[in-house]
Design an enzyme around this catalytic site. Structure first.
Site, PDB file in Angstrom:
ATOM      1  N   THR A 935       4.616   3.276  -0.002  1.00 35.01           N
ATOM      2  CA  THR A 935       4.067   3.371  -1.704  1.00 35.01           C
ATOM      3  C   THR A 935       3.672   2.544  -2.452  1.00 35.01           C
ATOM      4  OG1 THR A 935       6.766   3.314  -2.478  1.00 35.01           O
ATOM      5  CG2 THR A 935       5.172   5.624  -1.307  1.00 35.01           C
ATOM      6  N   CYS A 936       4.375   1.414  -1.700  1.00 41.58           N
ATOM      7  CA  CYS A 936       4.609  -0.430  -2.916  1.00 41.58           C
ATOM      8  C   CYS A 936       3.354  -0.561  -2.863  1.00 41.58           C
ATOM      9  CB  CYS A 936       5.375  -1.112  -2.929  1.00 41.58           C
ATOM     10  SG  CYS A 936       5.526  -1.484  -0.826  1.00 41.58           S
ATOM     11  N   HIS A 937       2.558   0.099  -2.106  1.00 44.75           N
ATOM     12  CA  HIS A 937       0.769  -0.392  -1.450  1.00 44.75           C
ATOM     13  C   HIS A 937       0.184   0.221  -1.797  1.00 44.75           C
ATOM     14  CE1 HIS A 937       2.457  -4.785  -1.034  1.00 44.75           C
ATOM     15  NE2 HIS A 937       3.575  -4.659   0.255  1.00 44.75           N
TER      16      HIS A 937
END
Length: 968
Positions: A935-937
């Site tokens: 999710t962070c990328h």
């Protein structure tokens, strides 16, 4: 021909022999000197005449000396005189070259000191003071200042040499006039300024207080005043169209109002209404007017010496006609009226023809102003021997704020006479075309740049008198934007400094003018300052800080901020702000201490720039929350309660660790934490909020069901979400975000939470029937509690007269008073976890978007912005199958996919274009593996499925159960 009447005076005035004097009605005499009289004036002690450039004066009888003087020609060497004005004991002379000479009571003439070779175009004389107007619009004064008649501040003792009236330096004056001990100035747009003695209200300001500085006579604004004349203690003005106003002392009837009462405000002379008066002049105690169309002269006031041409020798408080021989009406026209202490004069000239303008004896000259014809002349002669003369004109016009402020007036339909705090009176189209022509010639524009930089800008007055002095601030941006880059930068910075130095009242008027600028003109103003700010940022970022660069940048930004506040709703203006803010972000990190003040101007950054500032700000490190998945809220609240008070949460990123797997420090944890903790916080079971009838939106309750501290902790969590750019579930109306930004919520904000109640309140406001009471009172029920909206008057009825008050109090109670306890705790917690300046960068709608996201699900943009890694590419069979499957998903499933991919249920505030999905093959996967997401990328790991059906089944399973989160 010259006619005169009044007190006894030498027969023929010394201009002709006594036997050449013609006696006409009621004591009127006429003379026709061999050498025509160009100009004349009558004072208390002398009458002066100008003939063929030479001056002769006649001493009048006085109480000490009851004999007529002889006409005496003054010895003036080589000076040719064109104007004379007689005062109390002497006179002032003006030569053709603009030189001023002073004649004392012994008729000795000397040059006036203090004018420094300035070219004077007008002069005026009072009893003990005098005035001069130069061709570049500057007013100079000398003499006595006992009543402030010099306009040089209260304690100025007076001066024998010329002193500059700096307060009028930016006003484009058309005329100056002096009375006994008072003075007046008239601008080209008909604005009237008065100062000096005001014992009888002769300044027209509504009182009898002396003024020591020029003061606008507001009651004459927009009256189209074209001339002024001052008497001993009264004043008369003439408007375009012939209306006469008088004010001041009326003791002798000199105001013409059929009374001897003083008037402290300008009052129309009713007897002359509709007469189309063409001239008005004031003597010491009487007034003369002429009507060009009928060739009549009217008089009123003191006539005891015959100065009204009145056989009865009495005072008259209404106007009556001066009976001139009928042959004069056929052969002559009135060129000038002159009123002295006890005498009246009328200077006639031969009529040239019906279609010609009535000639004047010596027309008043105006100040030099810039116009299209002048620029055309410069362009046609700039390469000739006339260059020196052109340079002199450029130096005069562009060094004088008065000359520029009197240029390019909108004359059509007399628009410039409407000049006020709301209307500048400029012809913007004419300005633009004229400056465009001027910029075509490099020699001309180079000379203009030099004069503007070295003389005009340094001379700008921070405390201007009158709104016309502010036109230069509208003209200069249009001029400067046409200069070369280096010149433009220096002048823009200087102009910004001068604008910021303006008196607050003057700056408020300038802002009003900006708010009414034509759209294209406004864009040019913004573009000028915007380009210079961007260039300064580039220089600072790449060339290092020059000692004055940050100060210059901040000044320019302040100007843009001022303009933005006036046009905040205009999208076109928002586009002019710093859109490409990457350079600024980089620069602010390295020069934060020097230019931190720029953060105070949030309107200068578009939404993308603000978000980048939020994301790229420098932090000290990470603040760790260690929580159990099964007790998120409990553990979170406990840790926040026990955190060392010295820890500044605003300076740290958030890191979330789950006790079930403490070794994993991933961004997935943080997004998952915010998603779940806010669902728990805002659930009805938490009892933190009350919900509307549709259960779609929450608000703070009137009576708290939980400890007050929980709202403080709730606020901290919201602040942490903002600080970490995390989209959360926060079902509040816009009112919450307004309150956080100190913006007062309104009825429109209540509509979002309670549409039914809001509709009822709006109905009350719109109710049109004329009824006194509306069958309701100020007692209302909200959140199951009865409330008196006006505790001072219980049971107060709602009426037509107080219904707005009722609605305002109702809205204020719901959105402010009833929730004050809970909201203040929430707000305290919110700002404990995030920087106030960063929050204040956003508008309320933007702040909500940062925290909550938006619901503009544009899936086509998601696909367009997707990139592919490894063996994947847009036409890869698995990729094609993925997009076919995605298209078949329901709207709810697509939103679940977005949550699976990004950790957010809603679209970020910048829209779907901010979601940059990357799709990569999931290595070492089988057909049984689910898709995975980092999710962070926004990285989607996709197994290479053999068919579309398998892909669809596995994708739906992953997004429905949030299985397949990738952990780094």
């Amino acid at each position: 021909m010259l006619c005169y009447w009044g007190a006894q005076i030498r027969e023929g005035l010394g201009l002709v022999q006594p036997d050449k004097v013609k006696h006409v009605n009621c004591g009127i005499r006429s003379v026709c000197p061999k050498t025509a009289v160009q100009d004349m004036s009558a004072g208390r002690s002398f009458v002066g005449f100008v003939r063929d450039g030479k001056v002769s004066v006649l001493r009048l009888r006085s109480e000490e000396d009851n004999h007529d003087g002889k006409l005496k020609q003054l010895q003036l060497k080589n000076d040719r005189i064109r104007l004379i004005v007689c005062g109390g004991d002497g006179a002032v002379l003006l030569s053709d070259s603009g030189k001023v000479l002073i004649m004392d009571k012994s008729t000795v003439c000397r040059p006036l000191k203090g004018l420094d070779n300035r070219q004077v175009i007008q002069i005026a004389c009072g009893d003990h003071h005098s005035m001069a107007l130069t061709h570049d619009g500057q007013v100079f004064v000398w003499g006595d200042n006992s009543h402030g008649q010099l306009g040089l501040e209260k304690d100025h003792p007076g001066s024998p040499s010329a002193q500059h009236v700096k307060s009028l330096s930016g006003v484009p004056l058309a005329q100056i006039s002096a009375g006994g001990d008072h003075s007046f100035g008239l601008s080209l747009s008909g604005v009237v300024f008065g100062w000096g003695k005001n014992s009888a209200g002769q300044l027209g300001l509504g009182d009898t207080t002396d003024r020591h500085v020029p003061t606008v006579v507001k009651s004459l604004n927009r009256k189209k005043t074209v001339s002024i004349s001052c008497g001993g203690e009264h004043t008369a003005t003439l408007s375009k169209g012939g209306t006469v106003f008088t004010f001041g002392s009326g003791v002798s009837g000199q105001l013409g109002h059929n009374s001897i009462r003083d008037e402290h405000h300008p009052r129309v002379v009713a007897e002359l209404w509709g007469s189309e008066v063409s001239q008005v002049t004031c003597g010491r105690h009487h007034t003369l007017v002429s009507v060009a169309s009928s060739k009549r002269i009217y008089s009123f006031g003191c006539g005891i010496q015959g100065q009204l041409e009145n056989e009865e020798m009495i005072k008259k408080s209404v106007s009556f006609s001066v009976f001139l021989p009928t042959e004069y009406n056929h052969e002559y026209v009135i060129a000038k009226l002159i009123a002295g202490k006890n005498h009246s004069f009328a200077l006639f000239v031969k009529e040239l023809g019906k279609d010609l303008e009535p000639p004047k004896s010596n027309p008043i000259r105006g100040i030099l102003t810039l116009n299209d014809r002048m620029i055309d002349c410069w362009l046609s002669q700039s390469d000739t021997c006339s260059w020196k003369a052109i340079k002199r004109e450029i130096n005069t016009v562009f060094s004088s704020t008065a000359s520029l402020n009197g240029s390019f007036l909108k004359l059509s339909r007399d628009d410039h006479y409407q000049t006020s705090e709301d209307h500048c009176g400029l012809d913007f189209h004419l300005v633009k075309t004229s400056f465009a022509k001027l910029s075509e010639n490099t020699s001309l524009i180079s000379e203009v740049v030099k004069v503007v930089q070295q003389r005009l800008l340094p001379s700008l007055n921070p405390n201007p008198t009158g709104v016309e002095a502010l036109r230069v601030y509208l003209l200069l941006p249009e001029l400067i934007r046409r200069f070369q880059e280096q010149q433009r930068t220096e002048l823009t910075e200087a102009l910004a400094s001068k604008i910021l130095q303006l008196d607050p009242d003057a700056r408020a008027v300038l802002e009003t003018y900006w708010s009414r600028l034509p759209e294209d003109w406004l864009k040019n103003v913004v573009d000028l300052f915007n380009k210079e700010s961007a260039m300064l940022i580039e220089k600072i970022a790449f060339e290092g800080i020059n000692w004055d660069m940050p100060g210059c940048l901040e000044k320019i930004v302040q100007i843009l901020h001022m303009v933005y506040k006036l046009h905040a709703a205009e999208e076109d203006l928002k586009d002019c702000c710093w859109g490409d803010i990457g350079l600024y972000v980089e620069f602010i990190q390295y020069h934060d201490t020097t230019l931190n003040n720029l953060k105070s101007y949030p309107h200068m950054f578009n939404l993308e720039a603000k978000c980048r500032l939020l994301e790229n700000r420098e932090q000290l490190g990470c603040f760790e929350l260690v929580v159990r998945r099964t007790a998120l809220l409990e553990d979170c609240f406990h840790q926040l309660r026990t955190t060392d008070p010295s820890v500044d949460l605003r300076r740290y990123w958030l890191s979330v660790l789950y006790k079930e797997n403490v070794s994993k420090r991933t961004d997935v944890n943080k997004k998952d934490f915010f998603l779940n903790v806010f669902k728990e916080l805002c659930a009805p079971e938490s009892q933190l909020l009350m919900y509307n009838d549709s259960n779609t939106m929450g608000w703070f309750p009137t009576k708290l069901s939980v400890e007050k501290e929980k709202y403080f902790l709730f606020g901290i969590l919201c602040g942490l979400a903002f600080n970490n750019t995390s989209v959360v579930h926060l079902p509040f109306p816009l009112a919450l975000f307004k309150k956080l930004l100190n913006v007062k919520p309104s009825l429109d904000d209540l509509i979002e939470f309670s549409p039914v109640l809001s509709k009822s309140l709006q109905y009350i406001l719109d109710y049109s029937d004329d009824v006194e009471e509306m069958d309701m009172n100020f007692t209302v029920t909200w959140d199951k509690t009865e409330v008196e909206l006006d505790p001072a008057e219980p049971g107060k009825m709602v009426t037509n007269y107080n219904r707005t008050e009722f609605v305002d109090k109702y809205v204020d109670y719901i959105l402010n008073k009833s929730v004050e306890e809970a909201f203040e705790e929430f707000k305290r917690g919110f700002f404990k976890a995030c920087n106030g300046w960063m929050v204040e960068m956003f508008e309320p709608e933007e702040l909500r978007g940062v925290l909550v996201g938006n619901e503009e699900y544009d899936w086509d943009i998601l696909k367009q912005n997707t990139s592919y890694e490894g063996s994947f590419y847009a036409e890869h069979p698995t990729v094609i199958s993925f997009w076919e499957v995605f298209k078949e998903l329901t709207p709810t499933e697509k939103k679940a996919f977005l949550l699976f991919l990004t950790g957010f249920e809603k679209v970020p505030i910048l829209g779907m274009s901010a979601v940059k999905m990357r799709v990569t093959p999931l290595l070492k996967s089988t057909q049984d593996h689910l898709p995975q997401a980092l999710t962070c990328h926004a990285l989607l790991g996709l197994p290479v499925y053999q068919n579309k059906e398998t892909l669809k089944t596995k994708l739906i399973e992953a997004i429905n159960h949030k299985r397949g989160f990738w952990e780094e």
